[in-house]
Design an enzyme around this catalytic site. Structure first.
Site, PDB file in Angstrom:
ATOM      1  N   TRP A 108      37.168  40.580  55.093  1.00 56.74           N
ATOM      2  CA  TRP A 108      38.604  40.402  55.316  1.00 56.74           C
ATOM      3  C   TRP A 108      39.309  41.649  55.807  1.00 56.74           C
ATOM      4  O   TRP A 108      40.194  41.573  56.670  1.00 56.74           O
ATOM      5  CB  TRP A 108      39.289  39.782  54.088  1.00 56.74           C
ATOM      6  CG  TRP A 108      38.972  38.318  54.029  1.00 56.74           C
ATOM      7  CD1 TRP A 108      38.164  37.679  53.135  1.00 56.74           C
ATOM      8  CD2 TRP A 108      39.381  37.326  54.974  1.00 56.74           C
ATOM      9  NE1 TRP A 108      38.060  36.347  53.460  1.00 56.74           N
ATOM     10  CE2 TRP A 108      38.797  36.102  54.585  1.00 56.74           C
ATOM     11  CE3 TRP A 108      40.186  37.324  56.125  1.00 56.74           C
ATOM     12  CZ2 TRP A 108      38.996  34.912  55.293  1.00 56.74           C
ATOM     13  CZ3 TRP A 108      40.379  36.135  56.824  1.00 56.74           C
ATOM     14  CH2 TRP A 108      39.794  34.950  56.403  1.00 56.74           C
ATOM     15  N   ASP A 178      46.286  44.391  50.890  1.00 61.39           N
ATOM     16  CA  ASP A 178      46.080  42.941  50.888  1.00 61.39           C
ATOM     17  C   ASP A 178      45.459  42.590  49.536  1.00 61.39           C
ATOM     18  O   ASP A 178      44.302  42.899  49.284  1.00 61.39           O
ATOM     19  CB  ASP A 178      45.137  42.568  52.049  1.00 61.39           C
ATOM     20  CG  ASP A 178      44.747  41.100  52.046  1.00 61.39           C
ATOM     21  OD1 ASP A 178      45.127  40.366  51.118  1.00 61.39           O
ATOM     22  OD2 ASP A 178      44.033  40.683  52.994  1.00 61.39           O
ATOM     23  N   LYS A 202      44.605  31.565  46.002  1.00 62.69           N
ATOM     24  CA  LYS A 202      43.507  31.985  45.124  1.00 62.69           C
ATOM     25  C   LYS A 202      43.982  31.904  43.665  1.00 62.69           C
ATOM     26  O   LYS A 202      43.551  31.060  42.916  1.00 62.69           O
ATOM     27  CB  LYS A 202      43.094  33.431  45.411  1.00 62.69           C
ATOM     28  CG  LYS A 202      42.821  33.731  46.862  1.00 62.69           C
ATOM     29  CD  LYS A 202      41.474  33.202  47.283  1.00 62.69           C
ATOM     30  CE  LYS A 202      40.998  33.825  48.569  1.00 62.69           C
ATOM     31  NZ  LYS A 202      41.152  32.938  49.730  1.00 62.69           N
TER      32      LYS A 202
END
Ligand code: PMP
Length: 370
Positions: A108, A178, A202
């Site tokens: 990511w 992030d 999430k």
């Protein structure tokens, strides 16, 4: 109220992931009618007083959970975490000659890099790519630029299951993180970040909304001519209701923050549960004589995503099929690295991890050795 679906409790998906049962029950009720409104959550105007109160309470809950002072803004945006890969450099990197510092610690953080490069200069401070993203850097490997417009990193690499268990960067360079896959999973020194972003799907809700937390002063030099939708200042001025926001997703995130504050008792209590779940699962890996081989270096193991391999891809396929037959879901590893990944976000209970560990022990004992 409709009885719970037991399969939800064993959903180890990487995201969208498991949500607390009590939240799912309230969501079912809200689809029929939000108690204090009498209308379905799917049909309530974003311009209603009720929704303005939802946004205000959610913002307040996040401030309380994270200990955020008044000079931080809390936004609820669309476009996922991916939109932040672009929106952030548009405000803070465009037209700059000094590169922003980026860490490349996994799948990511790697996705954020090319998007930033389209907008301005980027320097990769450290990359774990050559090592297959099996570990995170030690402090001695990190040489930050004191003139960088900002540092960007990912606190928890969702795919590889790597998590920073310490703060990195310099306090004189805006630290931007992030936190999509470990947001609101533990307390932290959040005021040492200039900006934090995390999509909901999430730990805190369904897909459709991304929480962005930023310090006021960060935007002082942002370009004046940004498209309003991609300009944090316009989103701040509109209190996250610049256009029609994802009313349903934001409401579910509110319910999750109420659950965190009321049922769990805050982030320190949430962390205790998450630590216990992760310890149990990693012990199953460590006690398996190498049958379950963890991906992450032990010091960098994530408390959210546990990625591991079995001796052969065939055994992995058998494992996933047998797990599915036993009621577990979401255990397939990310397509970029394969293997198995058990995601144990806030909404997944300790009891669910106990069940998975029992299943893993049984599977290992009866599996043929290659
Ligand atoms: N960052 C991290 C750490 C992620 O785990 C993900 C997706 N799983 C993303 C960014 C991309 O998020 P989205 O799909 O919401 O754009």
């Amino acid at each position: 109220m409709t009885p719970s679906n037991p399969l939800n409790a064993l959903n180890f998906s990487g995201g969208p992931g498991a949500l607390p049962d009590s939240v799912l029950q309230q969501v079912q009720e809200a689809i029929r009618a939000v108690p204090e409104v009498g209308l379905s959550i799917l049909g309530i105007s974003h311009r209603s007083d009720w929704f303005a109160a939802v946004v205000a309470e959610l913002e307040d809950n996040i401030r309380r959970l994270m200990g955020l002072p008044a000079d931080y803004r809390v936004l609820f945006l669309q476009g996922g975490a991916t939109q932040q890969f672009t929106m952030l450099p548009m405000s803070l990197l465009a037209g700059r000659s000094e590169p922003a510092d980026y860490l490349h610690t996994g799948y990511w953080s790697g996705k954020a890099l090319p998007e930033a490069r389209k907008v301005g200069p980027v320097r990769v401070v450290w990359s774990g790519e050559a090592g297959g993203f099996g570990r995170l850097p030690a402090d001695g490997e990190l040489d930050f630029n004191p003139r960088a417009p900002y540092l960007h990193y990912v606190s928890n690499e969702t795919v590889e299951g790597l998590q920073f268990h310490r703060l990195i960067g310099r306090d004189d360079v805006p630290r931007i993180c992030d936190m999509s896959s470990d947001f609101l999973s533990a307390p932290g020194d959040y005021t040492r970040f200039a900006m934090i972003y995390a999509h909901a799907q999430k730990n805190i809700g369904p897909a459709g909304v991304t929480v962005v937390i930023l310090r006021d002063t960060l935007l002082a030099d942002a370009p004046a001519d940004l498209p309003a939708f991609l300009d944090y200042r316009a989103q701040i001025a509109a209190h996250s209701i610049l256009n029609t926001p994802p009313v349903f997703a934001i409401y579910v995130v509110l319910l999750v923050t109420r659950w965190l504050l009321g049922e769990i008792g805050g982030l320190a209590a949430m962390e205790r549960v998450n630590t216990a779940k992760a310890a149990l699962l990693y012990r199953a890996l460590d006690d398996s004589d190498g049958f379950y081989a963890g991906h992450a270096a032990p010091a960098d193991r994530s408390k959210m995503n546990v990625a591991f391999k079995l001796p052969t891809p065939e055994l992995e396929a058998t494992f996933i099929a047998a797990a599915r037959a036993a009621g577990f879901s979401g255990l397939g590893g990310h397509r970029s690295i394969g293997g198995i990944r058990a995601s144990i976000y806030n909404g997944l209970t300790f009891g669910a991890v106990e069940k998975l560990v029992d299943f893993m022990d049984g599977f290992r004992r009866q599996a043929p050795r290659p």
